[in-house]
Write an enzyme that holds these catalytic residues in place. Structure first.
Site, PDB file in Angstrom:
ATOM      1  N   LYS A 256     -23.352  33.550  57.220  1.00 56.71           N
ATOM      2  CA  LYS A 256     -23.832  32.257  57.702  1.00 56.71           C
ATOM      3  C   LYS A 256     -23.509  32.138  59.188  1.00 56.71           C
ATOM      4  O   LYS A 256     -22.347  32.193  59.587  1.00 56.71           O
ATOM      5  CB  LYS A 256     -23.190  31.105  56.937  1.00 56.71           C
ATOM      6  CG  LYS A 256     -23.653  29.736  57.449  1.00 56.71           C
ATOM      7  CD  LYS A 256     -22.764  28.626  56.936  1.00 56.71           C
ATOM      8  CE  LYS A 256     -23.057  27.339  57.704  1.00 56.71           C
ATOM      9  NZ  LYS A 256     -22.072  26.283  57.400  1.00 56.71           N
TER      10      LYS A 256
ATOM     11  N   ALA B 214     -24.447  20.294  55.873  1.00 60.50           N
ATOM     12  CA  ALA B 214     -23.713  19.331  56.712  1.00 60.50           C
ATOM     13  C   ALA B 214     -24.209  17.908  56.498  1.00 60.50           C
ATOM     14  O   ALA B 214     -25.413  17.650  56.430  1.00 60.50           O
ATOM     15  CB  ALA B 214     -23.785  19.678  58.198  1.00 60.50           C
ATOM     16  N   GLY B 215     -23.237  17.014  56.400  1.00 59.19           N
ATOM     17  CA  GLY B 215     -23.527  15.588  56.367  1.00 59.19           C
ATOM     18  C   GLY B 215     -23.555  14.950  54.996  1.00 59.19           C
ATOM     19  O   GLY B 215     -23.568  13.726  54.887  1.00 59.19           O
TER      20      GLY B 215
ATOM     21  N   ASN C 137     -18.901  20.841  52.045  1.00 56.64           N
ATOM     22  CA  ASN C 137     -17.463  21.086  51.993  1.00 56.64           C
ATOM     23  C   ASN C 137     -16.697  19.766  51.961  1.00 56.64           C
ATOM     24  O   ASN C 137     -16.056  19.432  50.977  1.00 56.64           O
ATOM     25  CB  ASN C 137     -17.012  21.930  53.184  1.00 56.64           C
ATOM     26  CG  ASN C 137     -15.537  22.282  53.109  1.00 56.64           C
ATOM     27  OD1 ASN C 137     -15.146  23.141  52.327  1.00 56.64           O
ATOM     28  ND2 ASN C 137     -14.698  21.614  53.894  1.00 56.64           N
ATOM     29  N   THR C 138     -16.792  18.993  53.025  1.00 51.80           N
ATOM     30  CA  THR C 138     -15.984  17.784  53.154  1.00 51.80           C
ATOM     31  C   THR C 138     -16.265  16.776  52.048  1.00 51.80           C
ATOM     32  O   THR C 138     -15.349  16.097  51.577  1.00 51.80           O
ATOM     33  CB  THR C 138     -16.227  17.134  54.532  1.00 51.80           C
ATOM     34  OG1 THR C 138     -16.029  18.105  55.555  1.00 51.80           O
ATOM     35  CG2 THR C 138     -15.276  15.981  54.769  1.00 51.80           C
TER      36      THR C 138
ATOM     37  N   GLY D 130     -19.180  16.975  58.455  1.00 48.72           N
ATOM     38  CA  GLY D 130     -18.029  16.177  58.062  1.00 48.72           C
ATOM     39  C   GLY D 130     -18.201  14.681  58.171  1.00 48.72           C
ATOM     40  O   GLY D 130     -17.260  13.934  57.933  1.00 48.72           O
TER      41      GLY D 130
END
Length: 257
Positions: A100, A187-188, A209-210, A161
């Site tokens: 990635k 993301a997001g 992830n977050t 995040g």
């Protein structure tokens, strides 16, 4: 039911949910979340995750590379040269060629630097890497990255995040419509409805992830994300009803007594 696996660079994955390996309280919790999510692939920040020091707790001692496909990423790289060098070192150390790529523009927004990203992608592909690429939600750059040979396009939903969800669904849909390789929102994502929306827009998968790691109960959130991705995919394949500007009764009015 017909086969509906996620296919990337000649590899097949049963799960369309990819999770990260950062911000968890421990690698053990990370492993529990990966199991609950039903993930087949985990992304690994090469600069932040311990893979080699046997004197300390290592990711692979909990999240086994025999069970999960490791997707090395270039988190923390701000130039094309830095990203290319990082992934070449990773290939020497672990033999990874499916990677990635992310090249960031600044510390505050972590927004992708698209000129540097495209430059790095071309260099890595020429060097034999299979590149899944984090990018802005710009359909023009998404097309350029695909034309350069990237095996998956990974537009952001919003800032890394942030948990703000998909801020520009129109652009994500435009990218999906033009793409001939998998499109994965990266993301997001903040909660399950964001993941479902990405899949309902026709994306092939979601990376997060977050949203899981910083939930009050990460393992339960991982399970929620699993179901959200499945539900969103099923809804997309089913085909939603058309939107109308007037009522349409569920029961016919003809023949009422």
């Amino acid at each position: 039911m017909t086969d509906d696996t996620l296919k990337i660079a000649g590899r097949e994955f049963q799960s369309r949910l990819i999770i990260g390996t950062g911000k968890y309280k421990s690698y053990a919790q990370n492993a529990e979340a990966a199991e609950a999510a039903g993930a087949d692939m985990v992304t690994v920040a090469l600069r932040r995750v311990n893979l080699s020091n046997k004197d300390e707790d290592r990711l692979q001692d909990h999240v086994s590379p025999d069970k999960y496909t490791y997707l090395p990423n270039t988190a923390g790289c701000f130039t094309a040269d830095d990203a290319v060098r990082t992934l070449r070192l990773a290939r020497e150390a672990g033999g990874w060629d499916l990677v990635k790529l992310e090249v960031l523009s600044d510390q505050k927004t972590l927004y992708p630097d698209m000129e540097e990203t495209l430059s790095a992608a071309k260099a890595l592909i020429a060097d034999g890497f299979q590149v899944m690429v984090y990018c802005s939600d710009d359909p023009v750059y998404a097309r350029k990255l695909e034309e350069a040979g990237c095996c998956a396009i990974m537009p952001l939903g919003s800032l890394i995040g942030s948990g703000l969800g998909i801020q520009n669904p129109l652009n994500i849909r435009l990218i999906v419509e033009q793409a001939r390789v998998p499109v994965i929102v990266d993301a997001g994502v903040g909660t399950a409805s964001d993941a479902a929306m990405a899949m309902e827009l026709g994306c092939d998968g979601v990376l997060m992830n977050t949203a899981i790691a910083e939930a009050k109960d990460p393992v339960r959130m991982a399970r929620a994300m699993k179901h959200a991705v499945i539900a969103g995919r099923e809804a997309y394949l089913a085909g939603r009803m058309g939107r109308k500007r007037y009522a349409d009764p569920s029961s016919p009015l003809a023949g009422l007594i």
